[in-house]
Design a protein around this motif. Structure first.
Motif, PDB file in Angstrom:
ATOM      1  N   GLN A 119      -3.622  -3.405  -2.342  1.00 55.52           N
ATOM      2  CA  GLN A 119      -3.431  -4.567  -3.196  1.00 55.52           C
ATOM      3  C   GLN A 119      -3.360  -5.845  -2.357  1.00 55.52           C
ATOM      4  O   GLN A 119      -2.946  -5.822  -1.198  1.00 55.52           O
ATOM      5  CB  GLN A 119      -2.137  -4.425  -4.007  1.00 55.52           C
ATOM      6  N   SER A 120      -3.726  -6.967  -2.950  1.00 54.18           N
ATOM      7  CA  SER A 120      -3.578  -8.250  -2.271  1.00 54.18           C
ATOM      8  C   SER A 120      -2.092  -8.600  -2.209  1.00 54.18           C
ATOM      9  O   SER A 120      -1.369  -8.443  -3.202  1.00 54.18           O
ATOM     10  CB  SER A 120      -4.335  -9.346  -3.022  1.00 54.18           C
ATOM     11  N   VAL A 121      -1.635  -9.042  -1.056  1.00 51.49           N
ATOM     12  CA  VAL A 121      -0.240  -9.428  -0.876  1.00 51.49           C
ATOM     13  C   VAL A 121      -0.191 -10.868  -0.377  1.00 51.49           C
ATOM     14  O   VAL A 121      -1.178 -11.405   0.128  1.00 51.49           O
ATOM     15  CB  VAL A 121       0.482  -8.490   0.113  1.00 51.49           C
ATOM     16  N   GLU A 122       0.969 -11.453  -0.505  1.00 52.71           N
ATOM     17  CA  GLU A 122       1.135 -12.838  -0.068  1.00 52.71           C
ATOM     18  C   GLU A 122       1.160 -12.902   1.457  1.00 52.71           C
ATOM     19  O   GLU A 122       1.868 -12.135   2.110  1.00 52.71           O
ATOM     20  CB  GLU A 122       2.428 -13.416  -0.640  1.00 52.71           C
ATOM     21  N   VAL A 123       0.392 -13.814   2.006  1.00 54.36           N
ATOM     22  CA  VAL A 123       0.307 -14.006   3.456  1.00 54.36           C
ATOM     23  C   VAL A 123       0.744 -15.442   3.774  1.00 54.36           C
ATOM     24  O   VAL A 123       0.302 -16.376   3.095  1.00 54.36           O
ATOM     25  CB  VAL A 123      -1.134 -13.780   3.957  1.00 54.36           C
ATOM     26  N   PRO A 124       1.597 -15.629   4.774  1.00 50.40           N
ATOM     27  CA  PRO A 124       1.983 -17.003   5.142  1.00 50.40           C
ATOM     28  C   PRO A 124       0.755 -17.853   5.440  1.00 50.40           C
ATOM     29  O   PRO A 124      -0.181 -17.400   6.108  1.00 50.40           O
ATOM     30  CB  PRO A 124       2.847 -16.803   6.390  1.00 50.40           C
ATOM     31  N   HIS A 125       0.757 -19.093   4.940  1.00 49.53           N
ATOM     32  CA  HIS A 125      -0.377 -19.984   5.202  1.00 49.53           C
ATOM     33  C   HIS A 125      -0.415 -20.402   6.671  1.00 49.53           C
ATOM     34  O   HIS A 125      -1.489 -20.615   7.232  1.00 49.53           O
ATOM     35  CB  HIS A 125      -0.289 -21.225   4.314  1.00 49.53           C
ATOM     36  N   ASP A 126       0.758 -20.486   7.283  1.00 53.60           N
ATOM     37  CA  ASP A 126       0.829 -20.852   8.693  1.00 53.60           C
ATOM     38  C   ASP A 126       0.463 -19.642   9.556  1.00 53.60           C
ATOM     39  O   ASP A 126       1.055 -18.562   9.411  1.00 53.60           O
ATOM     40  CB  ASP A 126       2.243 -21.328   9.040  1.00 53.60           C
ATOM     41  N   TYR A 127      -0.490 -19.838  10.463  1.00 49.80           N
ATOM     42  CA  TYR A 127      -0.965 -18.715  11.276  1.00 49.80           C
ATOM     43  C   TYR A 127       0.161 -18.117  12.107  1.00 49.80           C
ATOM     44  O   TYR A 127       0.307 -16.887  12.189  1.00 49.80           O
ATOM     45  CB  TYR A 127      -2.114 -19.173  12.174  1.00 49.80           C
ATOM     46  N   GLY A 128       0.986 -18.942  12.742  1.00 47.57           N
ATOM     47  CA  GLY A 128       2.074 -18.432  13.556  1.00 47.57           C
ATOM     48  C   GLY A 128       3.051 -17.606  12.754  1.00 47.57           C
ATOM     49  O   GLY A 128       3.543 -16.561  13.220  1.00 47.57           O
ATOM     50  N   ALA A 129       3.334 -18.025  11.534  1.00 47.70           N
ATOM     51  CA  ALA A 129       4.230 -17.255  10.671  1.00 47.70           C
ATOM     52  C   ALA A 129       3.593 -15.929  10.277  1.00 47.70           C
ATOM     53  O   ALA A 129       4.276 -14.901  10.164  1.00 47.70           O
ATOM     54  CB  ALA A 129       4.578 -18.071   9.429  1.00 47.70           C
ATOM     55  N   ALA A 130       2.280 -15.937  10.077  1.00 44.61           N
ATOM     56  CA  ALA A 130       1.582 -14.688   9.744  1.00 44.61           C
ATOM     57  C   ALA A 130       1.639 -13.705  10.910  1.00 44.61           C
ATOM     58  O   ALA A 130       1.840 -12.501  10.720  1.00 44.61           O
ATOM     59  CB  ALA A 130       0.134 -14.991   9.366  1.00 44.61           C
ATOM     60  N   VAL A 131       1.468 -14.212  12.130  1.00 41.47           N
ATOM     61  CA  VAL A 131       1.575 -13.356  13.318  1.00 41.47           C
ATOM     62  C   VAL A 131       2.970 -12.743  13.391  1.00 41.47           C
ATOM     63  O   VAL A 131       3.133 -11.537  13.631  1.00 41.47           O
ATOM     64  CB  VAL A 131       1.273 -14.162  14.598  1.00 41.47           C
ATOM     65  N   ALA A 132       3.989 -13.547  13.183  1.00 38.96           N
ATOM     66  CA  ALA A 132       5.368 -13.062  13.255  1.00 38.96           C
ATOM     67  C   ALA A 132       5.634 -12.001  12.192  1.00 38.96           C
ATOM     68  O   ALA A 132       6.309 -10.994  12.454  1.00 38.96           O
ATOM     69  CB  ALA A 132       6.341 -14.227  13.114  1.00 38.96           C
ATOM     70  N   HIS A 133       5.116 -12.219  10.999  1.00 36.19           N
ATOM     71  CA  HIS A 133       5.336 -11.248   9.923  1.00 36.19           C
ATOM     72  C   HIS A 133       4.637  -9.928  10.232  1.00 36.19           C
ATOM     73  O   HIS A 133       5.216  -8.849  10.009  1.00 36.19           O
ATOM     74  CB  HIS A 133       4.839 -11.816   8.596  1.00 36.19           C
ATOM     75  N   LEU A 134       3.413 -10.001  10.726  1.00 39.00           N
ATOM     76  CA  LEU A 134       2.704  -8.775  11.079  1.00 39.00           C
ATOM     77  C   LEU A 134       3.445  -8.030  12.180  1.00 39.00           C
ATOM     78  O   LEU A 134       3.551  -6.793  12.154  1.00 39.00           O
ATOM     79  CB  LEU A 134       1.275  -9.097  11.520  1.00 39.00           C
ATOM     80  N   ARG A 135       3.992  -8.762  13.143  1.00 40.07           N
ATOM     81  CA  ARG A 135       4.750  -8.120  14.208  1.00 40.07           C
ATOM     82  C   ARG A 135       5.967  -7.382  13.636  1.00 40.07           C
ATOM     83  O   ARG A 135       6.261  -6.246  14.027  1.00 40.07           O
ATOM     84  CB  ARG A 135       5.190  -9.136  15.253  1.00 40.07           C
ATOM     85  N   GLU A 136       6.647  -7.997  12.685  1.00 41.66           N
ATOM     86  CA  GLU A 136       7.802  -7.346  12.059  1.00 41.66           C
ATOM     87  C   GLU A 136       7.383  -6.062  11.345  1.00 41.66           C
ATOM     88  O   GLU A 136       8.069  -5.033  11.439  1.00 41.66           O
ATOM     89  CB  GLU A 136       8.459  -8.299  11.058  1.00 41.66           C
ATOM     90  N   LEU A 137       6.277  -6.117  10.622  1.00 41.32           N
ATOM     91  CA  LEU A 137       5.793  -4.931   9.922  1.00 41.32           C
ATOM     92  C   LEU A 137       5.455  -3.813  10.895  1.00 41.32           C
ATOM     93  O   LEU A 137       5.794  -2.635  10.671  1.00 41.32           O
ATOM     94  CB  LEU A 137       4.551  -5.281   9.097  1.00 41.32           C
ATOM     95  N   LEU A 138       4.803  -4.173  12.003  1.00 39.46           N
ATOM     96  CA  LEU A 138       4.381  -3.155  12.951  1.00 39.46           C
ATOM     97  C   LEU A 138       5.580  -2.546  13.682  1.00 39.46           C
ATOM     98  O   LEU A 138       5.628  -1.326  13.893  1.00 39.46           O
ATOM     99  CB  LEU A 138       3.383  -3.754  13.947  1.00 39.46           C
ATOM    100  N   VAL A 139       6.557  -3.354  14.039  1.00 38.30           N
ATOM    101  CA  VAL A 139       7.757  -2.821  14.689  1.00 38.30           C
ATOM    102  C   VAL A 139       8.486  -1.860  13.758  1.00 38.30           C
ATOM    103  O   VAL A 139       8.957  -0.782  14.177  1.00 38.30           O
ATOM    104  CB  VAL A 139       8.687  -3.965  15.130  1.00 38.30           C
TER     105      VAL A 139
END
Length: 614
Positions: free
Chosen positions: A221-241
């Motif tokens: 499903q489509s999920v909300e992604v931060p518009h700010d690239y740096g915030a998106a990187v941080a969120h992906l890192r949290e998910l992966l950890v």
């Protein structure tokens, strides 16, 4: 982690046959065996102990009218167990299989929405005569089945199904044509065996009164992604950890598979930040003197992550030649290249070192656009202006981008001509023609409901590339009684990856941009800034050209049995054999692999029982 099997329909299942089916899969579960049956259905299992090493977690497991055999892991079993306890469920084990059984009793198929894991399982509900089979979202764990005259026979391996001698063993000729000619693999539910289907990922199959129906239970499903690239990187890192944290749950030793590429290096680096003994072992295939050897990158990652023992696995051509038959039998279906042998050897070395579970980085290329062809689709999604600018600034990528731009609009005859042109010279003319005519099967509607990059990534992840790689990963690991866990294949990560803007994945010639930046500061820049793609690649061309290997290829492919099949261009094989070199090393490997597969599996499987050694 186990091998499972079962029968429903027809005469009451014979426990002796179920025992044979289980014994065939002893490598998948060397720690125990169990069978159960009633008048209508029977279940069998081999167990590899990973969580709750006590015999109380032996399968099949039973809860009222429900009977379960389960292969895989429910990574969030602790959280689910607490939720179920709040609903008055009582548990007798510390294992995840019992949690799955109670979750099914509470929520039935909606339990699949709550599970974070990799799995293939079967549940027989004797109250309504319903057998349900289910696979994890990506199909990490295999489940094969045969449905004939109302009778369903299923197993984690086709070899187990063929213990039932009423089921014929034959080749799927269309699948073989695509594989021999251009390396195309059959897409689930097709397999290389005629009459044997493989359940795709994220599917359930229901058997009742001799009839079956299948359905897909999850689409990304489509999920909300931060518009700010740096915030998106941080969120992906949290998910992966968090994904890594869940996949480190184990009652046996855990290590890591480390190729030296971005994906596995990121897994190793992030896992090193989590307390535990999993940092002790990392395993890497190395090929000294070969241009594509990745050892130097892997060693740098291991040092940065404070890995205690970094094991270098050095397969040779002679070893590969000696192990070809074992490799083919363990994988059951043909494989694409000798890189699978390198993977197979890494798993073997890990098990010999006492490691029972490995983390690995598979899935990063397919979800985050790591292949060159994905760049063209990313540019298409970004607009024609971006594509034109890329062509002007990176003319070397023009062919890749052009191919991605053209394949959607080429007429069918042009596509067939292209596929015919890229066929190996070692395929018989009829085989090459069949492969070109078959092309690619149509894609599901949910795959098409996306922009160009989204369609391509969904195709790679759920239809073509990743399912093939997951088949290899399962077979290479289970051949050595070892479990492989893939943190990137968490549903949360997949949905995030497939929702990010194209420029987060590809920009200025950089693929997998956001995943590279997840590891920035943790993974050495020398790895993150790489532009080449390797991944356990052995010197296949040199290996196959070695005199001993070349002679063995000639013996097998120029044998009367091989000649009589009509699959190979015998003249081309003879000509190259005389010259002492193969013009297409991948093509000659596929021909060799096919012929060994015929001898060992299609024609030879029933020559001797494939049971547990004494």
């Amino acid at each position: 982690m186990c091998g499972i099997a079962g029968i429903a329909g027809g005469a009451p299942p014979e426990l002796a046959l179920l025992e044979q089916m289980a014994q065939t899969m002893w490598k998948r579960g060397p720690d125990g065996q169990g069978v159960w049956g009633d008048e209508h259905a029977g279940l069998a299992v081999r167990r590899l102990m990973i969580i709750d090493l006590h015999e109380r977690s032996n399968q099949p497991l039973h809860l009222g009218p429900l009977h379960l055999v389960f292969n895989g892991e429910v990574y969030n079993y602790k959280e689910l167990r607490e939720e179920l306890r709040g609903k008055s469920h009582r548990f007798e084990t510390e294992g995840d299989a019992e949690v799955l059984l109670h979750a099914w009793a509470e929520w039935r198929e909606s339990a699949l929405e709550r599970i974070n894991g990799m799995f293939a399982f079967a549940i027989w509900d004797e109250s309504d005569g319903l057998l349900t089979l289910a696979t994890d979202p990506f199909g990490e764990k295999p489940l094969y089945y045969s449905h004939r005259e109302g009778r369903l026979v299923f197993a984690s391996e086709a070899k187990a199904i063929f213990r039932d001698e009423t089921i014929p063993i034959s080749a799927n000729e269309a699948a073989l044509a695509g594989y021999i000619a251009r390396g195309a693999m059959p897409e689930a539910p097709e397999t290389f065996f005629g009459g044997i289907a493989r359940m795709p990922g994220a599917h359930v199959l229901r058997w009742h009164d001799g009839r079956i129906e299948t359905k897909r239970y999850w689409h990304p499903q489509s999920v909300e992604v931060p518009h700010d690239y740096g915030a998106a990187v941080a969120h992906l890192r949290e998910l992966l950890v968090d994904s890594i944290r869940l996949r480190l749950r184990s009652d046996v030793p855990v290590g890591t598979s480390l190729s030296g590429g971005i994906d596995s290096s990121t897994i190793v680096a992030l896992s090193s930040e989590i307390a535990g003994d999993h940092r002790r072992h990392a395993f890497t295939a190395r090929f000294p003197g070969f241009a594509n050897d990745e050892w130097r990158y892997a060693e740098e990652v291991a040092e940065r992550a404070h890995v205690i023992e970094h094991h270098g696995v050095e397969p040779t051509a002679g070893e590969a030649l000696n192990d070809v038959q074992k490799l083919v039998v363990d994988h059951e279906e043909p494989v694409g290249s000798l890189s699978i042998y390198a993977q197979w050897r890494v798993m073997k070395t890990a098990r010999e070192a006492g490691v029972i579970v490995l983390l690995d980085g598979q899935g990063g290329d397919e979800l985050f656009g790591g292949y060159d062809v994905s760049a063209g689709f990313a540019l298409r999604s970004s607009g024609w202006r971006s594509a034109s600018r890329e062509l002007l600034t990176s003319p070397g990528r023009a062919s890749v981008i052009g191919r991605s731009l053209a394949m959607d609009v080429l007429p069918a005859p042009a596509k067939r001509a292209y596929w015919r042109r890229i066929s190996t010279p070692y395929a018989a003319a009829e085989i090459a023609g069949t492969a070109a005519a078959n092309g690619h099967p149509p894609r599901a509607d949910w795959i098409h409901r996306a922009d160009p990059l989204g369609r391509e990534l969904r195709t790679q992840a759920f239809a073509t590339i990743l399912p093939e790689l997951l088949r290899y990963a399962d077979r290479s690991s289970m051949a050595h009684s070892l479990e492989l866990r893939l943190p990137l294949l968490d549903r949360r990560i997949a949905e995030f990856a497939l929702s990010v803007p194209a420029e987060f994945l590809y920009r200025d010639g950089i693929t997998k941009r956001i995943l590279r930046d997840v590891g920035r500061g943790r993974v050495p820049d020398s790895v993150l800034d790489r532009r080449d793609k390797v991944g356990y690649e052995p010197p296949q061309r040199a290996w196959l050209a070695e005199p001993r290997f070349r002679r063995r290829i000639e013996e097998i492919l120029l044998d009367p049995a091989a000649r009589s099949r009509g699959l190979y261009n015998i003249s081309a094989i003879e000509a190259d054999a005389r010259c002492g070199s193969w013009r297409d090393s991948r093509g000659i490997w596929r021909a060799l692999n096919t012929e060994v597969w015929f001898h060992e599996l299609v024609e030879g499987l029933r020559r001797e029982p494939a049971g547990e050694p004494a």
